[in-house]
Design a protein around this motif. Sequence first.
Motif, PDB file in Angstrom:
ATOM      1  N   GLY A   1       0.786  -1.223   0.000  1.00  0.00           N
ATOM      2  CA  GLY A   1       0.000   0.000   0.000  1.00  0.00           C
ATOM      3  C   GLY A   1       0.819   1.275   0.000  1.00  0.00           C
ATOM      4  N   THR A   2       0.083   2.381   0.150  1.00  0.00           N
ATOM      5  CA  THR A   2       0.659   3.719   0.249  1.00  0.00           C
ATOM      6  C   THR A   2       0.145   4.344   1.539  1.00  0.00           C
ATOM      7  OG1 THR A   2       0.640   3.920  -2.160  1.00  0.00           O
ATOM      8  CG2 THR A   2       0.908   5.956  -0.899  1.00  0.00           C
ATOM      9  N   TRP A   3       0.998   5.156   2.196  1.00  0.00           N
ATOM     10  CA  TRP A   3       0.706   5.585   3.554  1.00  0.00           C
ATOM     11  C   TRP A   3       0.945   7.068   3.761  1.00  0.00           C
ATOM     12  CZ3 TRP A   3      -1.276   1.836   6.721  1.00  0.00           C
ATOM     13  CH2 TRP A   3      -1.173   0.531   6.230  1.00  0.00           C
ATOM     14  N   THR A   4       0.188   7.619   4.689  1.00  0.00           N
ATOM     15  CA  THR A   4       0.505   8.919   5.271  1.00  0.00           C
ATOM     16  C   THR A   4       0.938   8.658   6.704  1.00  0.00           C
ATOM     17  OG1 THR A   4      -1.017  10.196   3.896  1.00  0.00           O
ATOM     18  CG2 THR A   4      -0.359  11.163   5.998  1.00  0.00           C
ATOM     19  N   VAL A   5       2.151   9.067   7.028  1.00  0.00           N
ATOM     20  CA  VAL A   5       2.672   8.872   8.382  1.00  0.00           C
ATOM     21  C   VAL A   5       2.875  10.240   9.014  1.00  0.00           C
ATOM     22  CG1 VAL A   5       3.727   6.655   7.891  1.00  0.00           C
ATOM     23  CG2 VAL A   5       5.044   8.721   7.501  1.00  0.00           C
ATOM     24  N   SER A   6       2.565  10.356  10.305  1.00  0.00           N
ATOM     25  CA  SER A   6       2.598  11.682  10.922  1.00  0.00           C
ATOM     26  C   SER A   6       2.728  11.601  12.431  1.00  0.00           C
ATOM     27  CB  SER A   6       1.323  12.453  10.571  1.00  0.00           C
ATOM     28  OG  SER A   6       0.170  11.761  11.023  1.00  0.00           O
ATOM     29  N   GLN A   7       3.149  12.727  13.001  1.00  0.00           N
ATOM     30  CA  GLN A   7       3.073  12.927  14.440  1.00  0.00           C
ATOM     31  C   GLN A   7       1.691  13.482  14.728  1.00  0.00           C
ATOM     32  OE1 GLN A   7       4.995  16.359  16.296  1.00  0.00           O
ATOM     33  NE2 GLN A   7       6.024  14.985  17.735  1.00  0.00           N
TER      34      GLN A   7
ATOM     35  N   CYS B   1      -3.579   4.337   5.947  1.00  0.00           N
ATOM     36  CA  CYS B   1      -3.487   3.730   4.621  1.00  0.00           C
ATOM     37  C   CYS B   1      -4.250   4.586   3.609  1.00  0.00           C
ATOM     38  CB  CYS B   1      -4.055   2.320   4.654  1.00  0.00           C
ATOM     39  SG  CYS B   1      -3.951   1.437   3.083  1.00  0.00           S
ATOM     40  N   THR B   2      -3.584   4.967   2.517  1.00  0.00           N
ATOM     41  CA  THR B   2      -4.230   5.780   1.479  1.00  0.00           C
ATOM     42  C   THR B   2      -4.394   5.022   0.156  1.00  0.00           C
ATOM     43  OG1 THR B   2      -2.086   6.747   0.879  1.00  0.00           O
ATOM     44  CG2 THR B   2      -3.440   7.950   2.470  1.00  0.00           C
ATOM     45  N   THR B   3      -3.612   3.982  -0.062  1.00  0.00           N
ATOM     46  CA  THR B   3      -3.796   3.058  -1.177  1.00  0.00           C
ATOM     47  C   THR B   3      -3.628   1.657  -0.629  1.00  0.00           C
ATOM     48  OG1 THR B   3      -2.888   4.625  -2.788  1.00  0.00           O
ATOM     49  CG2 THR B   3      -3.019   2.325  -3.463  1.00  0.00           C
ATOM     50  N   ALA B   4      -4.646   0.826  -0.790  1.00  0.00           N
ATOM     51  CA  ALA B   4      -4.656  -0.482  -0.145  1.00  0.00           C
ATOM     52  C   ALA B   4      -3.985  -1.552  -1.011  1.00  0.00           C
ATOM     53  CB  ALA B   4      -6.085  -0.895   0.181  1.00  0.00           C
ATOM     54  N   ASN B   5      -3.546  -2.621  -0.337  1.00  0.00           N
ATOM     55  CA  ASN B   5      -3.059  -3.834  -0.982  1.00  0.00           C
ATOM     56  C   ASN B   5      -3.495  -5.000  -0.109  1.00  0.00           C
ATOM     57  OD1 ASN B   5      -1.760  -5.972  -2.161  1.00  0.00           O
ATOM     58  ND2 ASN B   5       0.320  -5.173  -1.905  1.00  0.00           N
ATOM     59  N   ALA B   6      -4.585  -5.642  -0.512  1.00  0.00           N
ATOM     60  CA  ALA B   6      -5.152  -6.724   0.288  1.00  0.00           C
ATOM     61  C   ALA B   6      -4.496  -8.068   0.006  1.00  0.00           C
ATOM     62  CB  ALA B   6      -6.655  -6.822   0.039  1.00  0.00           C
ATOM     63  N   SER B   7      -3.589  -8.122  -0.972  1.00  0.00           N
ATOM     64  CA  SER B   7      -2.947  -9.392  -1.323  1.00  0.00           C
ATOM     65  C   SER B   7      -1.442  -9.210  -1.454  1.00  0.00           C
ATOM     66  CB  SER B   7      -3.534  -9.942  -2.635  1.00  0.00           C
ATOM     67  OG  SER B   7      -4.922 -10.139  -2.541  1.00  0.00           O
ATOM     68  N   PRO B   8      -0.759  -8.959  -0.342  1.00  0.00           N
ATOM     69  CA  PRO B   8       0.690  -8.752  -0.416  1.00  0.00           C
ATOM     70  C   PRO B   8       1.424 -10.023  -0.815  1.00  0.00           C
ATOM     71  CG  PRO B   8      -0.018  -8.919   1.862  1.00  0.00           C
ATOM     72  CD  PRO B   8      -1.267  -8.867   1.037  1.00  0.00           C
ATOM     73  N   ALA B   9       2.566  -9.837  -1.465  1.00  0.00           N
ATOM     74  CA  ALA B   9       3.409 -10.975  -1.815  1.00  0.00           C
ATOM     75  C   ALA B   9       3.999 -11.598  -0.561  1.00  0.00           C
ATOM     76  CB  ALA B   9       4.513 -10.528  -2.768  1.00  0.00           C
ATOM     77  N   SER B  10       4.500 -12.812  -0.704  1.00  0.00           N
ATOM     78  CA  SER B  10       5.006 -13.572   0.441  1.00  0.00           C
ATOM     79  C   SER B  10       6.054 -12.812   1.245  1.00  0.00           C
ATOM     80  CB  SER B  10       5.590 -14.895  -0.052  1.00  0.00           C
ATOM     81  OG  SER B  10       6.228 -15.593   0.988  1.00  0.00           O
ATOM     82  N   SER B  11       6.925 -12.081   0.571  1.00  0.00           N
ATOM     83  CA  SER B  11       8.044 -11.430   1.259  1.00  0.00           C
ATOM     84  C   SER B  11       7.752  -9.992   1.667  1.00  0.00           C
ATOM     85  CB  SER B  11       9.286 -11.442   0.358  1.00  0.00           C
ATOM     86  OG  SER B  11       9.022 -10.736  -0.854  1.00  0.00           O
ATOM     87  N   ASN B  12       6.537  -9.506   1.426  1.00  0.00           N
ATOM     88  CA  ASN B  12       6.201  -8.121   1.738  1.00  0.00           C
ATOM     89  C   ASN B  12       5.885  -7.940   3.219  1.00  0.00           C
ATOM     90  OD1 ASN B  12       4.344  -7.593  -1.358  1.00  0.00           O
ATOM     91  ND2 ASN B  12       6.534  -7.525  -0.952  1.00  0.00           N
ATOM     92  N   SER B  13       6.163  -6.742   3.717  1.00  0.00           N
ATOM     93  CA  SER B  13       5.806  -6.424   5.100  1.00  0.00           C
ATOM     94  C   SER B  13       5.658  -4.926   5.260  1.00  0.00           C
ATOM     95  CB  SER B  13       6.863  -6.944   6.087  1.00  0.00           C
ATOM     96  OG  SER B  13       8.076  -6.225   5.944  1.00  0.00           O
ATOM     97  N   MET B  14       4.888  -4.538   6.245  1.00  0.00           N
ATOM     98  CA  MET B  14       4.715  -3.141   6.623  1.00  0.00           C
ATOM     99  C   MET B  14       4.894  -3.089   8.133  1.00  0.00           C
ATOM    100  SD  MET B  14       1.994  -1.187   8.051  1.00  0.00           S
ATOM    101  CE  MET B  14       2.012   0.543   8.456  1.00  0.00           C
ATOM    102  N   ARG B  15       5.860  -2.263   8.582  1.00  0.00           N
ATOM    103  CA  ARG B  15       6.230  -2.307   9.984  1.00  0.00           C
ATOM    104  C   ARG B  15       6.872  -0.991  10.412  1.00  0.00           C
ATOM    105  NH1 ARG B  15      10.211  -5.339   7.053  1.00  0.00           N
ATOM    106  NH2 ARG B  15      12.346  -4.577   7.425  1.00  0.00           N
ATOM    107  N   LEU B  16       7.094  -0.868  11.712  1.00  0.00           N
ATOM    108  CA  LEU B  16       7.833   0.239  12.298  1.00  0.00           C
ATOM    109  C   LEU B  16       9.013  -0.356  13.052  1.00  0.00           C
ATOM    110  CD1 LEU B  16       7.398   3.351  12.310  1.00  0.00           C
ATOM    111  CD2 LEU B  16       6.509   3.108  14.627  1.00  0.00           C
TER     112      LEU B  16
END
Length: 395
Positions: free
Chosen positions: A76-82, A98-113
């Motif tokens: 996806g695409t994100w807006t991150v902020s304080q 989340c501003t652009t979704a991805n409901a089917s990420p590839a096996s190696s994809n991740s979104m994290r902090l």
Amino acid sequence: MSTLNTTNIKHASSSSNSIVLAADGTCTAEITNRFGRNVLANGAMRVCQRDTSKSGVTSSGYHTIDTYRFVDSSIGTWTVSQDSESPTQFSKSYKMACTTANASPASSNSMRLECRLEGNQLQGFHKGTADAKPLALSFWTKTNEPGVYTVALYDHDSNRNVAANYTVSSDEATNQTWVKREVVFPADTTGAWDDDNAKSATLFFYFDVGSGFKSGTQNTSWGAASDAVTCPGMTAALGDSTSNVFYLTGIQLETDRVTDYEHRSYADELQRCKRYFNMLANPASETYSDDKGRQTIAWGQVNNVSSKYVYFSDIFDVPMRAAPSIYKVVGTSYFRIMIVGGANTTSDFDVQGTWTNCWEVRCTAVDSFTADDRGNAVKLVCFNSAARFGFSAEL
């Protein structure tokens, strides 16, 4: 005057002693509000030397709040902020929308902090020794996405990790309730952390992952690290809808057990953050006008008129973790070299040298100085609200 003669002191409902008295007259006390117990900097998300908000994020980096690295690996695409949304004990949080979704990420994809840690920050855990201590993690969350989430610690020095899951209930998500999470990772007697300024550990907060992160058996105790053993059981998928949002704050990592959050002054947290990133000019963080918004970065000297070079140097107010790299956002007339009787624009910063305690850059002036200007003092000034100038020694 009387003396209480006893061996140890504990609460009637406690299973362990609060004060252990030794025969030589000394004692050991379990003090849970001691200063310095949180090894993390900026856990309350108050320091934000960069922009307070960034939209259209699809890449990894320190986009907003200091010491926290946002990672988007094709989810996806994100807006991150304080953000000012926070529990009553805090005033700020890290917001991910989340501003652009991805409901089917590839096996190696991740979104994290991520929060990366130097080895010399971690010596109190005594990892890799017989005296190793548990690692107690606490943090506050608020989200509208229910499910099971994962937090993990990775040991870069020994390629080991440990992970744990926590659950956001449907009620918590529906009401978007702030909840304090507590995880105590077990002690690890294998693989000591190096006592230096290099990256020894990373704390991960996972919000969405591909199947490759869930294919094994989760390392709930320390073991050989891999993606497959990190997030088994995780069901949350923050990137599957543009309505999803997550707030995070109050992060604390300490020895043995979870205690109340260690609140530090803003000045203290800023000093800690400047070890990794030092923004010397960011007019967007202040009221900017052409007459009053200019920021002086450093003083320098005209050295070589024929080549139009001007040198600037200064000492960091806080020594940096390592010799830093320059961080800059430049453009037409973003910076000016001020001298009596005029100003030359510049956008070329040639780093002559950086050290943990000081820096020197060479600028190319657009307009030529005269021979009479050689040796004169000049100052480098930020002259546009979009300009940025600083130094980074991030892990």
